[in-house]
Design a protein around this motif. Structure first.
Motif, PDB file in Angstrom:
ATOM      1  N   ALA A 145      12.068  -4.016 -21.740  1.00 28.08           N
ATOM      2  CA  ALA A 145      11.895  -2.610 -22.106  1.00 28.08           C
ATOM      3  C   ALA A 145      12.370  -1.709 -20.978  1.00 28.08           C
ATOM      4  N   GLY A 146      12.665  -0.478 -21.325  1.00 28.75           N
ATOM      5  CA  GLY A 146      13.134   0.488 -20.343  1.00 28.75           C
ATOM      6  C   GLY A 146      12.023   1.120 -19.543  1.00 28.75           C
ATOM      7  N   THR A 147      10.796   1.046 -20.066  1.00 26.02           N
ATOM      8  CA  THR A 147       9.626   1.597 -19.377  1.00 26.02           C
ATOM      9  C   THR A 147       8.510   0.574 -19.402  1.00 26.02           C
ATOM     10  N   ILE A 148       7.808   0.449 -18.292  1.00 27.04           N
ATOM     11  CA  ILE A 148       6.676  -0.471 -18.195  1.00 27.04           C
ATOM     12  C   ILE A 148       5.449   0.331 -17.790  1.00 27.04           C
ATOM     13  N   TRP A 149       4.420   0.255 -18.620  1.00 26.68           N
ATOM     14  CA  TRP A 149       3.117   0.837 -18.280  1.00 26.68           C
ATOM     15  C   TRP A 149       2.224  -0.286 -17.792  1.00 26.68           C
ATOM     16  N   VAL A 150       1.447  -0.021 -16.741  1.00 26.84           N
ATOM     17  CA  VAL A 150       0.577  -1.051 -16.199  1.00 26.84           C
ATOM     18  C   VAL A 150      -0.766  -0.435 -15.814  1.00 26.84           C
ATOM     19  N   ASP A 151      -1.837  -1.175 -16.090  1.00 30.23           N
ATOM     20  CA  ASP A 151      -3.181  -0.747 -15.707  1.00 30.23           C
ATOM     21  C   ASP A 151      -3.305  -0.897 -14.190  1.00 30.23           C
ATOM     22  N   SER A 152      -3.485   0.216 -13.491  1.00 29.33           N
ATOM     23  CA  SER A 152      -3.554   0.203 -12.034  1.00 29.33           C
ATOM     24  C   SER A 152      -4.982   0.098 -11.511  1.00 29.33           C
ATOM     25  N   GLY A 153      -5.970  -0.038 -12.409  1.00 23.58           N
ATOM     26  CA  GLY A 153      -7.358  -0.178 -12.004  1.00 23.58           C
ATOM     27  C   GLY A 153      -8.174   1.022 -12.458  1.00 23.58           C
ATOM     28  N   PRO A 154      -9.439   1.049 -12.055  1.00 22.82           N
ATOM     29  CA  PRO A 154     -10.115   0.054 -11.232  1.00 22.82           C
ATOM     30  C   PRO A 154     -10.488  -1.193 -12.030  1.00 22.82           C
ATOM     31  N   GLY A 155     -10.922  -2.200 -11.276  1.00 20.83           N
ATOM     32  CA  GLY A 155     -11.283  -3.464 -11.889  1.00 20.83           C
ATOM     33  C   GLY A 155     -11.296  -4.550 -10.844  1.00 20.83           C
ATOM     34  N   SER A 156     -10.825  -5.713 -11.208  1.00 17.62           N
ATOM     35  CA  SER A 156     -10.744  -6.841 -10.297  1.00 17.62           C
ATOM     36  C   SER A 156      -9.579  -6.642  -9.324  1.00 17.62           C
ATOM     37  N   PHE A 157      -9.827  -6.849  -8.026  1.00 21.40           N
ATOM     38  CA  PHE A 157      -8.742  -6.739  -7.053  1.00 21.40           C
ATOM     39  C   PHE A 157      -7.594  -7.676  -7.428  1.00 21.40           C
ATOM     40  N   THR A 158      -7.927  -8.922  -7.760  1.00 19.11           N
ATOM     41  CA  THR A 158      -6.886  -9.890  -8.100  1.00 19.11           C
ATOM     42  C   THR A 158      -6.167  -9.495  -9.382  1.00 19.11           C
ATOM     43  N   GLY A 159      -6.915  -9.110 -10.397  1.00 15.30           N
ATOM     44  CA  GLY A 159      -6.293  -8.731 -11.665  1.00 15.30           C
ATOM     45  C   GLY A 159      -5.371  -7.538 -11.529  1.00 15.30           C
ATOM     46  N   ILE A 160      -5.772  -6.554 -10.747  1.00 11.85           N
ATOM     47  CA  ILE A 160      -4.920  -5.379 -10.522  1.00 11.85           C
ATOM     48  C   ILE A 160      -3.615  -5.799  -9.858  1.00 11.85           C
ATOM     49  N   ARG A 161      -3.717  -6.627  -8.811  1.00 13.89           N
ATOM     50  CA  ARG A 161      -2.514  -7.045  -8.086  1.00 13.89           C
ATOM     51  C   ARG A 161      -1.597  -7.880  -8.969  1.00 13.89           C
ATOM     52  N   VAL A 162      -2.174  -8.730  -9.814  1.00 15.82           N
ATOM     53  CA  VAL A 162      -1.355  -9.557 -10.713  1.00 15.82           C
ATOM     54  C   VAL A 162      -0.550  -8.673 -11.652  1.00 15.82           C
ATOM     55  N   GLY A 163      -1.186  -7.686 -12.265  1.00 20.93           N
ATOM     56  CA  GLY A 163      -0.494  -6.798 -13.188  1.00 20.93           C
ATOM     57  C   GLY A 163       0.580  -5.969 -12.512  1.00 20.93           C
ATOM     58  N   LEU A 164       0.263  -5.400 -11.350  1.00 27.32           N
ATOM     59  CA  LEU A 164       1.233  -4.575 -10.640  1.00 27.32           C
ATOM     60  C   LEU A 164       2.428  -5.404 -10.171  1.00 27.32           C
ATOM     61  N   ALA A 165       2.163  -6.617  -9.687  1.00 27.34           N
ATOM     62  CA  ALA A 165       3.258  -7.473  -9.233  1.00 27.34           C
ATOM     63  C   ALA A 165       4.202  -7.819 -10.380  1.00 27.34           C
ATOM     64  N   ALA A 166       3.628  -8.142 -11.545  1.00 28.52           N
ATOM     65  CA  ALA A 166       4.462  -8.464 -12.707  1.00 28.52           C
ATOM     66  C   ALA A 166       5.282  -7.251 -13.137  1.00 28.52           C
ATOM     67  N   ALA A 167       4.648  -6.081 -13.178  1.00 29.37           N
ATOM     68  CA  ALA A 167       5.355  -4.874 -13.598  1.00 29.37           C
ATOM     69  C   ALA A 167       6.494  -4.542 -12.652  1.00 29.37           C
TER      70      ALA A 167
END
Length: 224
Positions: A65-87
């Motif tokens: 896709a041309g645009t990626i939306w990602v949940d930046s938190g708050p929440g789990s430190f690990t989960g946030i980093r996993v999502g941001l890294a993938a995005a």
């Protein structure tokens, strides 16, 4: 073996991939022109790093896709980093734009989706070390106060809206007899409910509380 379909910038620019792995749930969704093409939401608790990429790969065109939306938190430190890294990795590979949103804002939008006449909503989500994340939103889904992470008794003292939503909503019911509660976790498939003004460019993490790790005093005193 058949040749791959040619890249079409028209659909690429109209498409939006949404990644949400900041909380106990893990979800992905692919939209085109605000229409949900496909998506999946799993309640994992742990293991987001192992499941997220296969979930994205299972989407049409592997989620491109041309645009990626990602949940930046708050929440789990690990989960946030996993999502941001993938995005960020996919954005680099696809030359796509990354936008971030906060988990509590999406939960507020999801809570309003089932109301005939939206009301203010207090969002209460599981935090770290026994604390809860809390943020109040108005009937339009706009935040009324800054995000805070507090002990449960302090959050309970702040509840004022007729609706409480989030992973700790049911735990709030006893403190507010008669209040409506909705146990909700962020779901990427509902990201289209977010108001554009709640998106941030660059997707900086919003951990919601200070990191648990601290530098030793001697190391912290060293010059940069």
């Amino acid at each position: 073996m058949a040749d791959p379909a040619p890249f079409d910038p028209a659909w690429f620019n109209r498409r939006r991939l949404v990644i949400d792995s900041a909380t106990e749930s893990c979800s992905v969704a692919l939209f085109e022109d605000d229409v949900l093409l496909a998506g999946e939401c799993l309640m994992l608790g742990r293991g987001h790093a192992e499941r997220l990429v296969p979930m994205i790969a299972a989407l049409p065109d592997k989620g491109r896709a041309g645009t990626i939306w990602v949940d930046s938190g708050p929440g789990s430190f690990t989960g946030i980093r996993v999502g941001l890294a993938a995005a960020r990795a996919l954005a680099l590979a696809w030359n796509a734009q990354v936008l971030g949103y906060q988990s509590l804002a999406l939960v507020a939008a999801m809570a309003h989706a089932g109301q005939d006449s939206p009301t203010p909503v207090d969002v209460v989500m599981t935090g770290g070390h026994g604390e809860w994340f809390f943020r109040p939103f108005d009937a339009a889904g706009q935040p009324l106060a800054p995000l805070v992470s507090l002990p449960p008794q302090d959050v309970l003292a702040r509840l004022a809206a007729p609706l409480v939503a989030g992973s700790q909503a049911d735990a709030c019911a006893a403190a507010r007899p008669g209040v409506e509660t909705r146990a909700l976790w962020p779901d990427a498939r509902s990201a289209g409910l977010l108001a554009p003004g709640l998106l941030s460019d660059g997707a900086a993490p919003a951990y919601g509380r200070a990191p648990d790790a601290r530098l030793p005093a001697a190391a912290a005193a060293l010059p940069a």
